[in-house]
Write a protein that holds these residues in place. Structure first.
Motif, PDB file in Angstrom:
ATOM      1  N   LEU A 195      29.824  40.500  44.499  1.00 17.79           N
ATOM      2  CA  LEU A 195      30.144  41.876  44.418  1.00 17.79           C
ATOM      3  C   LEU A 195      30.866  42.416  45.699  1.00 17.79           C
ATOM      4  O   LEU A 195      30.965  41.225  46.604  1.00 17.79           O
ATOM      5  N   SER A 196      31.184  43.482  46.051  1.00 19.31           N
ATOM      6  CA  SER A 196      32.003  43.740  46.960  1.00 19.31           C
ATOM      7  C   SER A 196      31.028  43.749  48.199  1.00 19.31           C
ATOM      8  O   SER A 196      29.634  43.972  48.218  1.00 19.31           O
ATOM      9  N   GLY A 197      31.364  43.792  49.448  1.00 21.93           N
ATOM     10  CA  GLY A 197      30.661  43.790  50.766  1.00 21.93           C
ATOM     11  C   GLY A 197      30.068  42.599  51.017  1.00 21.93           C
ATOM     12  O   GLY A 197      28.864  42.569  51.444  1.00 21.93           O
ATOM     13  N   ALA A 198      30.320  41.485  50.465  1.00 23.89           N
ATOM     14  CA  ALA A 198      29.625  40.042  50.593  1.00 23.89           C
ATOM     15  C   ALA A 198      28.236  40.238  50.024  1.00 23.89           C
ATOM     16  O   ALA A 198      27.337  39.229  50.032  1.00 23.89           O
ATOM     17  N   ARG A 199      28.214  40.945  48.833  1.00 23.98           N
ATOM     18  CA  ARG A 199      26.829  41.048  48.222  1.00 23.98           C
ATOM     19  C   ARG A 199      26.815  40.120  46.959  1.00 23.98           C
ATOM     20  O   ARG A 199      28.016  39.889  46.497  1.00 23.98           O
ATOM     21  N   VAL A 200      26.074  40.079  46.175  1.00 27.14           N
ATOM     22  CA  VAL A 200      25.727  39.034  45.007  1.00 27.14           C
ATOM     23  C   VAL A 200      24.779  39.770  44.104  1.00 27.14           C
ATOM     24  O   VAL A 200      23.839  40.417  44.557  1.00 27.14           O
ATOM     25  N   ALA A 201      25.015  39.717  42.705  1.00 27.44           N
ATOM     26  CA  ALA A 201      24.317  40.177  41.595  1.00 27.44           C
ATOM     27  C   ALA A 201      23.596  38.924  40.984  1.00 27.44           C
ATOM     28  O   ALA A 201      24.556  37.975  40.806  1.00 27.44           O
TER      29      ALA A 201
ATOM     30  N   GLY B 179      27.572  59.808  49.373  1.00 32.22           N
ATOM     31  CA  GLY B 179      28.919  59.570  49.489  1.00 32.22           C
ATOM     32  C   GLY B 179      29.343  58.327  48.893  1.00 32.22           C
ATOM     33  O   GLY B 179      28.842  57.783  47.780  1.00 32.22           O
ATOM     34  N   LYS B 180      30.275  57.633  49.506  1.00 31.06           N
ATOM     35  CA  LYS B 180      31.045  56.425  48.796  1.00 31.06           C
ATOM     36  C   LYS B 180      31.443  55.605  49.815  1.00 31.06           C
ATOM     37  O   LYS B 180      31.790  55.673  51.114  1.00 31.06           O
ATOM     38  N   ILE B 181      32.177  54.153  49.563  1.00 34.70           N
ATOM     39  CA  ILE B 181      32.561  53.503  50.220  1.00 34.70           C
ATOM     40  C   ILE B 181      33.655  52.732  49.590  1.00 34.70           C
ATOM     41  O   ILE B 181      33.788  52.400  48.659  1.00 34.70           O
ATOM     42  N   ILE B 182      34.965  52.925  50.370  1.00 39.76           N
ATOM     43  CA  ILE B 182      36.285  52.277  49.967  1.00 39.76           C
ATOM     44  C   ILE B 182      36.214  51.108  50.843  1.00 39.76           C
ATOM     45  O   ILE B 182      36.112  50.824  51.947  1.00 39.76           O
ATOM     46  N   TRP B 183      36.393  49.879  49.870  1.00 42.78           N
ATOM     47  CA  TRP B 183      36.595  48.544  50.710  1.00 42.78           C
ATOM     48  C   TRP B 183      37.797  47.832  50.078  1.00 42.78           C
ATOM     49  O   TRP B 183      38.440  48.149  49.030  1.00 42.78           O
ATOM     50  N   ALA B 184      38.484  46.891  50.816  1.00 42.63           N
ATOM     51  CA  ALA B 184      39.221  45.993  50.561  1.00 42.63           C
ATOM     52  C   ALA B 184      38.967  44.548  51.045  1.00 42.63           C
ATOM     53  O   ALA B 184      38.274  44.509  52.329  1.00 42.63           O
ATOM     54  N   GLU B 185      39.555  43.640  50.437  1.00 39.96           N
ATOM     55  CA  GLU B 185      39.501  42.337  51.037  1.00 39.96           C
ATOM     56  C   GLU B 185      40.789  41.470  51.123  1.00 39.96           C
ATOM     57  O   GLU B 185      41.591  41.601  50.321  1.00 39.96           O
TER      58      GLU B 185
ATOM     59  N   ARG C 250      33.505  49.164  58.952  1.00 42.28           N
ATOM     60  CA  ARG C 250      32.567  48.308  58.923  1.00 42.28           C
ATOM     61  C   ARG C 250      33.714  47.046  58.531  1.00 42.28           C
ATOM     62  O   ARG C 250      34.280  47.124  57.665  1.00 42.28           O
ATOM     63  N   LEU C 251      33.511  46.070  59.447  1.00 42.27           N
ATOM     64  CA  LEU C 251      34.384  44.676  59.086  1.00 42.27           C
ATOM     65  C   LEU C 251      33.258  43.400  58.730  1.00 42.27           C
ATOM     66  O   LEU C 251      32.501  43.507  59.608  1.00 42.27           O
ATOM     67  N   ILE C 252      33.744  42.753  57.901  1.00 42.22           N
ATOM     68  CA  ILE C 252      32.723  41.520  57.395  1.00 42.22           C
ATOM     69  C   ILE C 252      33.403  40.439  57.342  1.00 42.22           C
ATOM     70  O   ILE C 252      34.377  40.357  56.743  1.00 42.22           O
ATOM     71  N   HIS C 253      33.146  39.352  58.202  1.00 39.85           N
ATOM     72  CA  HIS C 253      33.647  38.176  58.126  1.00 39.85           C
ATOM     73  C   HIS C 253      33.091  37.166  57.041  1.00 39.85           C
ATOM     74  O   HIS C 253      31.978  36.598  57.658  1.00 39.85           O
ATOM     75  N   ASP C 254      33.400  37.048  55.777  1.00 37.83           N
ATOM     76  CA  ASP C 254      32.767  36.262  54.747  1.00 37.83           C
ATOM     77  C   ASP C 254      33.751  35.339  54.426  1.00 37.83           C
ATOM     78  O   ASP C 254      34.668  34.779  55.229  1.00 37.83           O
ATOM     79  N   GLN C 255      33.578  35.066  53.134  1.00 35.71           N
ATOM     80  CA  GLN C 255      34.614  34.230  52.550  1.00 35.71           C
ATOM     81  C   GLN C 255      36.329  34.809  52.593  1.00 35.71           C
ATOM     82  O   GLN C 255      37.155  34.030  52.740  1.00 35.71           O
ATOM     83  N   ASN C 256      36.247  35.994  52.678  1.00 35.40           N
ATOM     84  CA  ASN C 256      37.303  36.810  52.869  1.00 35.40           C
ATOM     85  C   ASN C 256      36.987  37.947  53.967  1.00 35.40           C
ATOM     86  O   ASN C 256      35.795  38.012  54.514  1.00 35.40           O
ATOM     87  N   LEU C 257      38.014  38.557  54.500  1.00 38.93           N
ATOM     88  CA  LEU C 257      37.787  39.597  55.653  1.00 38.93           C
ATOM     89  C   LEU C 257      37.688  40.933  54.615  1.00 38.93           C
ATOM     90  O   LEU C 257      38.654  41.268  53.840  1.00 38.93           O
ATOM     91  N   ILE C 258      36.668  41.574  54.898  1.00 41.14           N
ATOM     92  CA  ILE C 258      36.440  42.669  54.032  1.00 41.14           C
ATOM     93  C   ILE C 258      36.258  44.035  55.045  1.00 41.14           C
ATOM     94  O   ILE C 258      35.600  44.080  56.197  1.00 41.14           O
ATOM     95  N   CYS C 259      37.195  45.079  54.556  1.00 44.16           N
ATOM     96  CA  CYS C 259      37.232  46.030  55.390  1.00 44.16           C
ATOM     97  C   CYS C 259      36.495  47.132  54.582  1.00 44.16           C
ATOM     98  O   CYS C 259      36.899  47.412  53.267  1.00 44.16           O
TER      99      CYS C 259
END
Length: 817
Positions: free
Chosen positions: A491-497, A806-812, A754-763
């Motif tokens: 899932l987005s944000g380095a999460r997993v289902a 609210g909401k979160i707009i994200w991009a990888e 928020r920036l997340i350094h995972d397998q991709n860079l997540i903004c």
């Protein structure tokens, strides 16, 4: 010299009506005058001696007249000279006419005087005696039924010619001997036990079965049906036994063949498994028909494929599917094992029968036959155990050749005959039909199983959020299709289902429904829906599927394709180390901490999918890094027909001392909790949680001021420098700039980057407004509307997910190699 028992007149002399102690006797001289009269004659006709002595014998003839006296006397003398008896009617003293049989025996007395001894007996009594004598003589001299008389010591005293022909033992070698002494290859002990019982009780035995080898036919076992009854004299003294013997070998064998065919219809084809059917054929034929049985099948049949119709070409390669043999004292060379390749020489009976699809048999096998040398391994076995005959029958059904069955004899001295070939062909025909059904089932099952496995995850993703391992075990050890499944969805944000589900029932329908539900979960997961909302949409989908299957009825059918399906949907966020779960009638997961403590958290279980009604609820769990999250279907806990609490205790015990490798944990769980053939299919998913620490996550709270966009870009650039991702700085600045600008312009506070350094860079940029932006193509005269278009072009993925507020707009952005 004693007379030959075979050729003496059968019957007791004392039983004859002409015996001296029974017959009416008179003496007549040469003149025809009676000169002697016995008590028997007096009893028969009523005349005393004084009344008849001195009278012509012809005077006692009834209604003959005196003119017939000389004729009657002449006839009597003539018949007597020929050794025959004549019939006559005598006048009794009381006036009755009595029909008698007369015999005359001449002799010469003193002074050469000639006399005749006349013997008379009632004609009816004589006829009865002659009939009895004829019956007894016929039984002993002409009847095909074997007769034997034994004394009270069980020793033979008399027997007829038929029994001599049956046994091949001459009369001289049989008289005075017990059955075990004369015929040692018969079941003598059982026969003598029966004889003693008949002697003791007097109760006859009918249809007693004797079997064995005799000198008359030493290579073939015969079967006889014997009746045994006790012999007694007129005073009740036991004299011995009489045996009536009938050879029923052919009828008995026909009955045994029919019984074997009936047994084969029950024992062959009990499963839809080609290999098992081949083994059942070999087991049924062993001992009853052959001493060794082999079944060799084409590989295509074992795989479930359809062989080419018609006969096979020479040099065909098969695979040993079954082998049953009766090795005892013989130690043969290495026998071809089940599963090994089997080749037959072109001149062999097996190759020939497959070439023309007709059974072949060799009644007397020549162990020096050239075709044996073309197959040294098989020839060594055949020669070592001295096989003397064989039958090869092609396994065919619906004009499809599937293999060959071979029957060998080497212990049984009797060679195969035409009846054995017919029996073997019948057994093989029944097995071939079952094998063809099993082959068709295997083909269809393999297709369905391939479809089912294609619907399951082919490969679990490698993620930083969790380490995962899974197992799927069909019911019945790959013989049943089911609807259990598991899934791991990034899932987005380095999460997993993490998902596990169970569609009730078995078969292609359950597998197809499982595939539709799994696809629906993937689609809904891409929308970043919370677990409770995702299950609500999935519940609506199942209700619609059920309604479609029910033909458009207003009410869902309780027996619809997916009614009662259960699902557990969990989302794990490694940045916050939090797991959010919702359940649709499914068991809660097992959570094992790094220290070994195991817990089954209380997750509100909503109704199974498709039933509607109660809403689904979410549960949040804070997990320590390294925790085990175990999701499973009910088949794991109840596979051994045990109470659910026992299954949970076993699961807790295993997880309290987990193996370091997740694959080992899966193996231990399935080995300990599942039988060899579980009654229900099982899905198991084990995940070990990881955490994204401060070194992987950076966040900034931003005021709703357009001027802060410059500061946000600068902060993002500095963070990328710290992570060594300078190559992404330019694109990341543009993405951050556009997302922050949109949040300030169209959103509401609070605003957070928020920036997340995972397998991709997540903004990620969050704000308090729940309205989601839409990607559109701006016109040439538009001053804005190009921000999200640029984001979509510069990033791998982008999207929106909703939070509690609210909401979160994200991009990888893909990391540089």
């Amino acid at each position: 010299m004693a007379p030959d028992t075979h050729h003496t007149e059968v019957g007791s002399p004392s039983g004859s009506p002409f015996a001296a102690t029974r017959a009416a006797a008179a003496v007549m001289d040469a003149r025809g005058v009676l000169v002697g009269w016995s008590a028997g004659a007096e009893e028969l006709l009523g005349y005393e001696a004084a009344e008849v002595l001195g009278r012509p014998a012809a005077s006692l003839l009834a209604a003959a007249g005196r003119a017939a006296v000389l004729t009657a006397a002449a006839d009597l003398r003539h018949e007597a000279a020929q050794g025959r008896q004549v019939g006559a009617a005598l006048r009794c003293k009381d006036g009755r006419d009595l029909a008698v049989a007369l015999r005359a025996h001449p002799w010469v007395g003193p002074d050469d005087a000639r006399f005749w001894l006349l013997l008379a007996a009632e004609e009816a009594e004589t006829r009865r005696w002659e009939e009895d004598l004829a019956v007894l003589s016929g039984l002993f001299n002409q009847s095909p039924v074997g007769l034997l008389v034994s004394d009270t010591d069980l020793r033979c005293t008399r027997r007829n010619r038929a029994l001599e022909r049956m046994t091949g033992v001459p009369i001289g070698q049989r008289l005075g001997k017990r059955i075990g002494e004369a015929l040692p290859d018969l079941n003598a002990a059982e026969v003598e036990a029966t004889m003693k019982r008949v002697l003791a009780t007097g109760e006859p035995v009918l249809d007693f079965i004797q079997r064995g080898l005799t000198p008359a036919d030493p290579s073939r076992e015969h079967v006889w049906s014997t009746g045994i009854f006790r012999l007694q004299d007129s005073e009740g003294t036991v004299l011995g036994l009489c045996h009536a013997v009938v050879d029923i070998t052919d009828a008995h064998r026909a009955r045994e063949r029919m019984q074997l065919i009936n047994e084969a219809s029950i024992r062959i084809g009990t499963t839809l498994d080609v290999g098992r059917t081949a083994k059942e054929l070999a087991e049924v034929a062993l001992h009853r028909l052959a001493d060794s049985v082999t079944v060799d099948l084409l590989d295509s049949v074992l795989r479930g494929d359809t062989p080419t119709p018609g006969p096979a070409d020479q040099g065909l390669t098969l695979r040993r599917a079954a082998h049953e043999t009766a090795f005892e004292s013989v130690r043969p060379p290495k026998v071809l094992a089940v599963g090994e390749l089997s080749r037959f020489a072109p001149a062999s009976p097996q190759a020939q029968c497959m070439a023309d699809l007709e059974a072949k048999f060799i009644a007397c096998l020549d162990l020096t036959a050239p075709w044996l040398d073309e197959d040294p391994t098989r020839a060594a076995i055949i020669r070592a155990i001295k096989v003397h005959s064989l039958i090869a029958v092609p396994l065919t059904a619906r004009n499809v050749l599937m293999g060959v069955a071979t029957f060998y004899r080497w212990r049984d001295p009797e060679h195969f005959d035409d009846d054995d070939v017919t029996l073997a062909a019948e057994l093989v025909s029944r097995a071939a039909l079952s094998m063809d059904n099993a082959r068709r089932y295997t083909r269809e099952h393999n297709t369905a199983l391939a479809l089912q496995r294609s619907l399951l995850p082919q490969r679990l993703p490698v993620l930083n959020a969790v380490e995962v391992a899974g197992r799927y075990q069909p019911a019945g050890s790959d013989t049943e299709l089911g609807g259990d499944w598991f899934d791991v969805i990034p899932l987005s944000g380095a999460r997993v289902a993490l998902v596990v589900g169970d569609v009730p029932g078995h078969g292609v329908q359950a597998s197809a429904t499982m595939g539709r539900l799994r696809a629906a979960v993937h689609t809904l997961a891409d929308l970043d829906l919370p677990p409770d909302e995702l299950l609500t949409h999935l519940d609506d989908l199942v209700a619609r599927l059920t309604e479609e299957e029910g033909g458009g009825c207003d009410e869902p059918h309780a027996d619809g394709p997916a009614i009662g399906a259960t699902c557990l949907y969990a989302v794990y966020d490694p940045a916050e180390r939090r797991c959010t779960l919702a359940s649709a009638g499914h068991y809660p997961p097992a959570v094992a901490g790094p220290g070994g403590g195991v817990d089954f958290p209380e997750v509100p279980a909503g109704p199974p999918l498709g039933l509607g009604g109660l809403p689904f609820e979410t549960t949040e769990l804070d997990l320590v890094e390294g925790s085990l999250l175990v999701l499973y279907t009910n088949g794991l806990l109840m596979a051994r027909d045990q109470d659910i609490d026992i299954g949970l205790d076993s699961l807790r015990h295993i997880l309290s001392r987990p193996e370091p490798a997740l694959e080992d944990i899966c193996d231990e769980l399935t080995t300990a909790l599942l039988p060899f053939r579980p009654p229900d299919d099982v899905a198991l998913l084990v995940a070990r949680t990881r955490a994204l620490g401060p070194d992987r996550v950076a966040s900034w709270d931003l005021p709703p001021d357009p001027a802060v966009v410059v500061d946000a870009r600068a902060a993002a650039t500095r963070q990328l420098d710290l992570w060594g991702l300078q190559d992404l700085a330019y694109v990341a600045e543009l993405v951050v700039s556009e997302l922050v600008t949109n949040a300030i312009r169209y959103g509401k506070p609070p605003i957070r980057l928020r920036l997340i350094h995972d397998q991709n860079l997540i903004c990620e940029v969050s704000d308090g407004n729940s309205t989601a932006p839409h990607l559109r193509r701006a016109h040439s005269d538009d001053e804005g509307g190009r921000g999200l278009f640029l984001v979509a072009q510069l990033t791998e993925h982008w999207g929106t997910r909703y939070a509690a507020r609210g909401k979160i707009i994200w991009a990888e952005l893909s990391l540089p190699r």
